[in-house]
Design a protein around this motif. Structure first.
Motif, PDB file in Angstrom:
ATOM      1  N   ALA A 131       0.853  -1.222   0.191  1.00 57.88           N
ATOM      2  CA  ALA A 131       0.021   0.002   0.110  1.00 57.88           C
ATOM      3  C   ALA A 131       0.820   1.149  -0.142  1.00 57.88           C
ATOM      4  CB  ALA A 131      -0.838   0.107   1.293  1.00 57.88           C
ATOM      5  N   VAL A 132       2.146   1.220   0.894  1.00 57.07           N
ATOM      6  CA  VAL A 132       2.787   2.315   0.818  1.00 57.07           C
ATOM      7  C   VAL A 132       3.589   2.533  -0.518  1.00 57.07           C
ATOM      8  CG1 VAL A 132       5.142   3.095   1.633  1.00 57.07           C
ATOM      9  CG2 VAL A 132       3.296   2.236   3.112  1.00 57.07           C
ATOM     10  N   VAL A 133       4.131   1.570  -1.190  1.00 56.50           N
ATOM     11  CA  VAL A 133       4.532   1.615  -2.755  1.00 56.50           C
ATOM     12  C   VAL A 133       3.559   2.131  -3.619  1.00 56.50           C
ATOM     13  CG1 VAL A 133       5.164   0.130  -4.756  1.00 56.50           C
ATOM     14  CG2 VAL A 133       6.100  -0.373  -2.331  1.00 56.50           C
ATOM     15  N   GLU A 134       2.263   1.626  -3.507  1.00 54.89           N
ATOM     16  CA  GLU A 134       1.354   2.416  -4.456  1.00 54.89           C
ATOM     17  C   GLU A 134       1.069   3.786  -4.345  1.00 54.89           C
ATOM     18  OE1 GLU A 134      -1.572  -0.826  -4.171  1.00 54.89           O
ATOM     19  OE2 GLU A 134      -0.770  -1.789  -5.655  1.00 54.89           O
ATOM     20  N   VAL A 157       6.326   5.752  11.931  1.00 53.68           N
ATOM     21  CA  VAL A 157       4.820   5.424  12.013  1.00 53.68           C
ATOM     22  C   VAL A 157       4.333   4.152  12.949  1.00 53.68           C
ATOM     23  CG1 VAL A 157       2.689   4.901  10.610  1.00 53.68           C
ATOM     24  CG2 VAL A 157       4.693   6.387   9.782  1.00 53.68           C
ATOM     25  N   ALA A 158       3.495   4.437  13.907  1.00 51.66           N
ATOM     26  CA  ALA A 158       2.975   3.371  14.761  1.00 51.66           C
ATOM     27  C   ALA A 158       1.618   2.775  14.448  1.00 51.66           C
ATOM     28  CB  ALA A 158       3.117   3.761  16.417  1.00 51.66           C
ATOM     29  N   PRO A 159       1.532   1.885  13.517  1.00 51.68           N
ATOM     30  CA  PRO A 159      -0.104   1.822  13.217  1.00 51.68           C
ATOM     31  C   PRO A 159      -0.931   0.925  14.292  1.00 51.68           C
ATOM     32  CG  PRO A 159       1.524   0.751  11.679  1.00 51.68           C
ATOM     33  CD  PRO A 159       2.326   1.302  12.897  1.00 51.68           C
ATOM     34  N   GLY A 160      -2.120   1.036  14.438  1.00 50.60           N
ATOM     35  CA  GLY A 160      -2.810   0.210  15.269  1.00 50.60           C
ATOM     36  C   GLY A 160      -3.333  -0.995  14.487  1.00 50.60           C
ATOM     37  N   PRO A 161      -4.521  -1.872  15.155  1.00 51.17           N
ATOM     38  CA  PRO A 161      -4.866  -2.937  14.246  1.00 51.17           C
ATOM     39  C   PRO A 161      -5.051  -2.637  12.891  1.00 51.17           C
ATOM     40  CG  PRO A 161      -5.972  -2.645  16.385  1.00 51.17           C
ATOM     41  CD  PRO A 161      -5.003  -1.479  16.183  1.00 51.17           C
ATOM     42  N   THR A 162      -4.590  -3.336  11.903  1.00 50.75           N
ATOM     43  CA  THR A 162      -4.485  -2.815  10.504  1.00 50.75           C
ATOM     44  C   THR A 162      -5.107  -4.140   9.659  1.00 50.75           C
ATOM     45  OG1 THR A 162      -3.177  -1.252  10.588  1.00 50.75           O
ATOM     46  CG2 THR A 162      -3.565  -2.021   8.499  1.00 50.75           C
ATOM     47  N   THR A 176      -4.400  -6.613   7.746  1.00 48.37           N
ATOM     48  CA  THR A 176      -3.521  -7.032   6.553  1.00 48.37           C
ATOM     49  C   THR A 176      -3.588  -8.709   6.757  1.00 48.37           C
ATOM     50  OG1 THR A 176      -1.804  -7.071   8.206  1.00 48.37           O
ATOM     51  CG2 THR A 176      -1.943  -5.268   6.685  1.00 48.37           C
ATOM     52  N   PRO A 177      -3.089  -9.636   6.049  1.00 45.58           N
ATOM     53  CA  PRO A 177      -2.968 -10.978   6.293  1.00 45.58           C
ATOM     54  C   PRO A 177      -2.236 -11.397   7.483  1.00 45.58           C
ATOM     55  CG  PRO A 177      -2.606 -10.535   3.950  1.00 45.58           C
ATOM     56  CD  PRO A 177      -2.553  -9.308   4.543  1.00 45.58           C
ATOM     57  N   LEU A 178      -1.128 -10.729   7.836  1.00 46.66           N
ATOM     58  CA  LEU A 178      -0.421 -10.966   8.972  1.00 46.66           C
ATOM     59  C   LEU A 178      -1.009 -10.772  10.110  1.00 46.66           C
ATOM     60  CD1 LEU A 178       2.531 -11.408  10.326  1.00 46.66           C
ATOM     61  CD2 LEU A 178       2.959  -8.916  10.197  1.00 46.66           C
ATOM     62  N   PHE A 179      -1.928  -9.569  10.145  1.00 46.74           N
ATOM     63  CA  PHE A 179      -2.743  -9.271  11.513  1.00 46.74           C
ATOM     64  C   PHE A 179      -3.894 -10.227  11.740  1.00 46.74           C
ATOM     65  CE2 PHE A 179      -6.334  -7.224  13.015  1.00 46.74           C
ATOM     66  CZ  PHE A 179      -6.131  -6.988  14.355  1.00 46.74           C
ATOM     67  N   LEU A 180      -4.587 -10.570  10.546  1.00 47.50           N
ATOM     68  CA  LEU A 180      -5.785 -11.432  10.658  1.00 47.50           C
ATOM     69  C   LEU A 180      -5.260 -13.253  10.953  1.00 47.50           C
ATOM     70  CD1 LEU A 180      -7.716  -9.832   7.564  1.00 47.50           C
ATOM     71  CD2 LEU A 180      -8.048  -9.587  10.084  1.00 47.50           C
ATOM     72  N   ALA A 224      -7.183   0.095   7.586  1.00 49.03           N
ATOM     73  CA  ALA A 224      -6.825  -0.432   5.994  1.00 49.03           C
ATOM     74  C   ALA A 224      -5.207   0.069   5.706  1.00 49.03           C
ATOM     75  CB  ALA A 224      -7.665   0.230   4.947  1.00 49.03           C
ATOM     76  N   PRO A 225      -4.577  -0.849   5.081  1.00 52.21           N
ATOM     77  CA  PRO A 225      -3.092  -0.445   4.661  1.00 52.21           C
ATOM     78  C   PRO A 225      -3.081   1.019   4.030  1.00 52.21           C
ATOM     79  CG  PRO A 225      -3.776  -2.738   4.166  1.00 52.21           C
ATOM     80  CD  PRO A 225      -5.010  -2.185   4.606  1.00 52.21           C
ATOM     81  N   GLN A 226      -4.219   1.142   3.311  1.00 56.45           N
ATOM     82  CA  GLN A 226      -4.169   2.615   2.768  1.00 56.45           C
ATOM     83  C   GLN A 226      -4.243   3.740   3.690  1.00 56.45           C
ATOM     84  OE1 GLN A 226      -6.172   0.153   1.907  1.00 56.45           O
ATOM     85  NE2 GLN A 226      -5.070  -0.440   0.036  1.00 56.45           N
ATOM     86  N   ASP A 227      -4.932   3.453   4.897  1.00 59.16           N
ATOM     87  CA  ASP A 227      -4.864   4.497   5.771  1.00 59.16           C
ATOM     88  C   ASP A 227      -3.411   4.693   6.597  1.00 59.16           C
ATOM     89  OD1 ASP A 227      -7.506   4.767   6.098  1.00 59.16           O
ATOM     90  OD2 ASP A 227      -7.762   2.933   7.318  1.00 59.16           O
ATOM     91  N   ILE A 228      -2.458   3.573   6.470  1.00 55.23           N
ATOM     92  CA  ILE A 228      -1.148   3.794   7.058  1.00 55.23           C
ATOM     93  C   ILE A 228      -0.261   4.242   5.900  1.00 55.23           C
ATOM     94  CG2 ILE A 228       0.893   2.677   8.232  1.00 55.23           C
ATOM     95  CD1 ILE A 228      -2.027   2.382   9.586  1.00 55.23           C
ATOM     96  N   ALA A 229      -0.653   3.869   4.592  1.00 59.37           N
ATOM     97  CA  ALA A 229       0.066   4.758   3.627  1.00 59.37           C
ATOM     98  C   ALA A 229       0.123   6.184   3.518  1.00 59.37           C
ATOM     99  CB  ALA A 229      -0.379   3.946   2.398  1.00 59.37           C
ATOM    100  N   GLU A 230      -1.246   6.410   3.874  1.00 58.68           N
ATOM    101  CA  GLU A 230      -1.656   8.095   3.843  1.00 58.68           C
ATOM    102  C   GLU A 230      -0.576   8.687   4.854  1.00 58.68           C
ATOM    103  OE1 GLU A 230      -5.628  10.638   3.632  1.00 58.68           O
ATOM    104  OE2 GLU A 230      -5.392   9.176   5.500  1.00 58.68           O
TER     105      GLU A 230
END
Length: 244
Positions: free
Chosen positions: A20-23, A181-186, A188-192, A214-220
């Motif tokens: 998501a960050v790459v995109e 950046v410190a994400p909360g619960p996101t 992703t396959p790793l989290f789920l 969502a991964p896009q939230d973190i990418a923002e």
């Protein structure tokens, strides 16, 4: 390639938050080095997605904890695009267990990837990122929420936060910002993976916004720190929907 195009290298850039960050950075107009450790096909797929959308990307490989491999990865991005302006360290592993019963081999694995890996990539970034650039590492909101079972993982991410804030001070005068950046619960396959639906639902309700990120939230958040946030430096940005 336009000489004004900025260039990013994203570790762990082939899946989850990294993709998501790459995109997002590609959509922002950056050329992107998509780093992967083992899954070349997934990295090539990410590159193809960027290029089909009109962006520029190249896949580069290497163990983030191996200084020679990461030096070569930086070299490859510089050869392809002419330099590096933004480095985003999303690569990491999460192995959960109560501290009392943790397999110490798991502690060593997380130390190698999350601490040494972040250090190695940050060291290369400190030497190579051009003026006006940004270095963005990844922590976790569990540093604050202190959930049982996350002790070893949080220990590794606490170290990431500490080295990030020191590096910001060490790069005084170079016009390079260094943040985490410190994400909360996101979601992703790793989290789920391995979580019961009830657990996922409870985590989704924990934040005032009552959803998983969502991964896009973190990418923002990464896009903000990589681009317009030139007066944000030496900080940890908690991207978690208002979680504690």
């Amino acid at each position: 390639m336009n000489s004004t195009t900025r260039v990013a290298l994203v570790t762990g850039g082939s899946g989850g938050i990294g993709r998501a960050v790459v995109e997002r950075l590609a959509a922002d107009g950056l050329a992107v080095g998509v780093h992967y450790a083992g899954n070349k096909a997934r990295a090539d797929e990410t590159v193809a997605a960027v290029t089909s959308a009109g962006g520029r990307a190249v896949a580069v490989s290497g163990d983030v904890a191996d200084e020679h491999a990461m030096s070569a990865a930086f070299d490859a991005v510089e050869r392809e695009f002419g330099g590096v302006d933004v480095v985003v360290n999303t690569a990491g592993i999460m192995l959960l267990s109560p501290i009392a019963t943790l397999d110490l081999d798991d502690l060593d694995r997380m130390h190698r990837t999350n601490i040494r890996g972040t250090f190695v990539v940050s060291q290369q970034a400190a030497r190579r990122v051009r003026g006006g650039g940004a270095i963005i590492n990844f922590s976790t909101s569990v540093v604050r929420t202190q959930l049982p079972g996350y002790g070893a993982y949080v220990a590794s991410k606490g170290a990431v936060e500490a080295m990030t804030l020191v590096l910001a001070r060490e790069l005084r005068g170079k016009d390079i910002t260094v943040n985490a950046v410190a994400p909360g619960p996101t979601a992703t396959p790793l989290f789920l993976q391995g979580k019961e639906q009830a657990t996922i639902d409870n985590l989704a309700k924990a934040a005032p916004l009552e959803r998983l990120g969502a991964p896009q939230d973190i990418a923002e958040a990464v896009s903000f720190l990589a681009g317009p946030a030139r007066w944000v430096n030496g900080q940890v940005l908690y991207a978690n929907g208002g979680l504690a």
